[in-house]
Design a protein around this motif. Structure first.
Motif, PDB file in Angstrom:
ATOM      1  N   GLY A   1      62.044  19.855  21.892  1.00  0.00           N
ATOM      2  CA  GLY A   1      63.058  20.502  21.060  1.00  0.00           C
ATOM      3  C   GLY A   1      64.219  19.581  20.731  1.00  0.00           C
ATOM      4  O   GLY A   1      64.697  19.542  19.592  1.00  0.00           O
ATOM      5  N   HIS A   2      64.669  18.821  21.710  1.00  0.00           N
ATOM      6  CA  HIS A   2      65.785  17.895  21.481  1.00  0.00           C
ATOM      7  C   HIS A   2      65.430  16.871  20.402  1.00  0.00           C
ATOM      8  O   HIS A   2      66.226  16.615  19.488  1.00  0.00           O
ATOM      9  CB  HIS A   2      66.178  17.193  22.776  1.00  0.00           C
ATOM     10  CG  HIS A   2      67.257  16.187  22.590  1.00  0.00           C
ATOM     11  ND1 HIS A   2      68.569  16.551  22.366  1.00  0.00           N
ATOM     12  CD2 HIS A   2      67.224  14.831  22.561  1.00  0.00           C
ATOM     13  CE1 HIS A   2      69.294  15.454  22.205  1.00  0.00           C
ATOM     14  NE2 HIS A   2      68.506  14.399  22.329  1.00  0.00           N
ATOM     15  N   ARG A   3      64.244  16.289  20.512  1.00  0.00           N
ATOM     16  CA  ARG A   3      63.834  15.287  19.506  1.00  0.00           C
ATOM     17  C   ARG A   3      63.669  15.924  18.123  1.00  0.00           C
ATOM     18  O   ARG A   3      64.072  15.352  17.119  1.00  0.00           O
ATOM     19  CB  ARG A   3      62.541  14.606  19.932  1.00  0.00           C
ATOM     20  CG  ARG A   3      62.742  13.563  21.010  1.00  0.00           C
ATOM     21  CD  ARG A   3      61.528  12.684  21.208  1.00  0.00           C
ATOM     22  NE  ARG A   3      60.320  13.426  21.516  1.00  0.00           N
ATOM     23  CZ  ARG A   3      59.971  13.846  22.735  1.00  0.00           C
ATOM     24  NH1 ARG A   3      60.757  13.623  23.763  1.00  0.00           N
ATOM     25  NH2 ARG A   3      58.839  14.486  22.924  1.00  0.00           N
ATOM     26  N   ALA A   4      63.082  17.105  18.080  1.00  0.00           N
ATOM     27  CA  ALA A   4      62.811  17.745  16.788  1.00  0.00           C
ATOM     28  C   ALA A   4      64.080  18.261  16.115  1.00  0.00           C
ATOM     29  O   ALA A   4      64.178  18.266  14.886  1.00  0.00           O
ATOM     30  CB  ALA A   4      61.817  18.896  16.971  1.00  0.00           C
ATOM     31  N   LEU A   5      65.055  18.684  16.918  1.00  0.00           N
ATOM     32  CA  LEU A   5      66.228  19.356  16.353  1.00  0.00           C
ATOM     33  C   LEU A   5      67.515  18.535  16.443  1.00  0.00           C
ATOM     34  O   LEU A   5      68.591  19.060  16.189  1.00  0.00           O
ATOM     35  CB  LEU A   5      66.428  20.705  17.056  1.00  0.00           C
ATOM     36  CG  LEU A   5      65.297  21.705  16.854  1.00  0.00           C
ATOM     37  CD1 LEU A   5      65.471  22.908  17.769  1.00  0.00           C
ATOM     38  CD2 LEU A   5      65.195  22.123  15.408  1.00  0.00           C
TER      39      LEU A   5
ATOM     40  N   LEU B   1      62.769  28.327  21.881  1.00  0.00           N
ATOM     41  CA  LEU B   1      61.609  27.446  21.939  1.00  0.00           C
ATOM     42  C   LEU B   1      60.852  27.779  23.214  1.00  0.00           C
ATOM     43  O   LEU B   1      61.457  27.946  24.267  1.00  0.00           O
ATOM     44  CB  LEU B   1      62.040  25.984  21.972  1.00  0.00           C
ATOM     45  CG  LEU B   1      63.000  25.513  20.882  1.00  0.00           C
ATOM     46  CD1 LEU B   1      63.324  24.034  21.079  1.00  0.00           C
ATOM     47  CD2 LEU B   1      62.417  25.760  19.506  1.00  0.00           C
ATOM     48  N   LEU B   2      59.531  27.839  23.121  1.00  0.00           N
ATOM     49  CA  LEU B   2      58.712  28.220  24.269  1.00  0.00           C
ATOM     50  C   LEU B   2      57.550  27.265  24.443  1.00  0.00           C
ATOM     51  O   LEU B   2      56.827  26.968  23.488  1.00  0.00           O
ATOM     52  CB  LEU B   2      58.152  29.638  24.067  1.00  0.00           C
ATOM     53  CG  LEU B   2      57.102  30.106  25.087  1.00  0.00           C
ATOM     54  CD1 LEU B   2      57.727  30.294  26.466  1.00  0.00           C
ATOM     55  CD2 LEU B   2      56.447  31.392  24.605  1.00  0.00           C
ATOM     56  N   HIS B   3      57.374  26.808  25.685  1.00  0.00           N
ATOM     57  CA  HIS B   3      56.149  26.079  26.039  1.00  0.00           C
ATOM     58  C   HIS B   3      55.456  26.860  27.141  1.00  0.00           C
ATOM     59  O   HIS B   3      56.077  27.214  28.147  1.00  0.00           O
ATOM     60  CB  HIS B   3      56.444  24.661  26.527  1.00  0.00           C
ATOM     61  CG  HIS B   3      55.213  23.948  26.984  1.00  0.00           C
ATOM     62  ND1 HIS B   3      54.182  23.629  26.129  1.00  0.00           N
ATOM     63  CD2 HIS B   3      54.830  23.534  28.210  1.00  0.00           C
ATOM     64  CE1 HIS B   3      53.222  23.020  26.812  1.00  0.00           C
ATOM     65  NE2 HIS B   3      53.590  22.961  28.089  1.00  0.00           N
TER      66      HIS B   3
END
Length: 150
Positions: free
Chosen positions: A76-80, A35-37
């Motif tokens: 990422g934590h919330r989405a995955l 994941l990249l921001h």
């Protein structure tokens, strides 16, 4: 798909959905997921100026990259949270197109996930379109999730 990169541009429901989809697809084929921001260069410079004016402190590049990585970690934590996959989180500062393509090349990604806005042809011509440039310049598959322009 062996190695996928999912770009987190904001913390919207559309982005959450895109990251979830990337995670589910990567898990389904046992692919690596990153994941990249990217904190855009212009935004970094604005924050730097603001901090210098208000606090008399600078905004070091490594601190900005840590903040970008932290943002990606939260999204990422919330989405995955309900997807059984391990993933790596990255944050960087720069021009979005170049940063995304550079990271994808460095990680040898063969699939990229990115969100975009539906825009009129004249809007694309006048303002450019990051998603379109990624599609044209990434040497691999790209999954794009479009949402309405705000």
């Amino acid at each position: 798909m062996e190695r996928a990169l999912a770009v987190i541009r904001n913390d919207s429901e559309q982005t959450q959905s895109l990251i979830r989809e990337a995670g589910e697809l990567a898990a389904g084929v046992d692919a690596d997921l990153s994941l990249l921001h990217v904190l855009p260069e212009e935004e970094y410079e604005e924050i730097m100026s603001s901090r210098l004016e208000t606090k008399g402190k600078s905004f070091p590049l490594d601190e900005a990259e840590m903040e970008a990585e932290h943002f990606a970690t939260q999204v990422g934590h919330r989405a995955l949270e309900n997807v059984d996959i391990e993933y790596e989180v990255l944050g960087t500062v720069g021009r979005e197109e170049h940063a995304i393509l550079d990271v994808a090349e460095e990680l040898e990604c063969d699939h990229l996930f990115i969100s975009g806005r539906r825009r009129s042809p004249s809007g694309k011509a006048l303002f450019g379109d990051l998603t379109q440039r990624i599609l044209l310049n990434f040497d691999g598959r790209v999954t794009v999730q479009l949402h309405e322009e705000e």
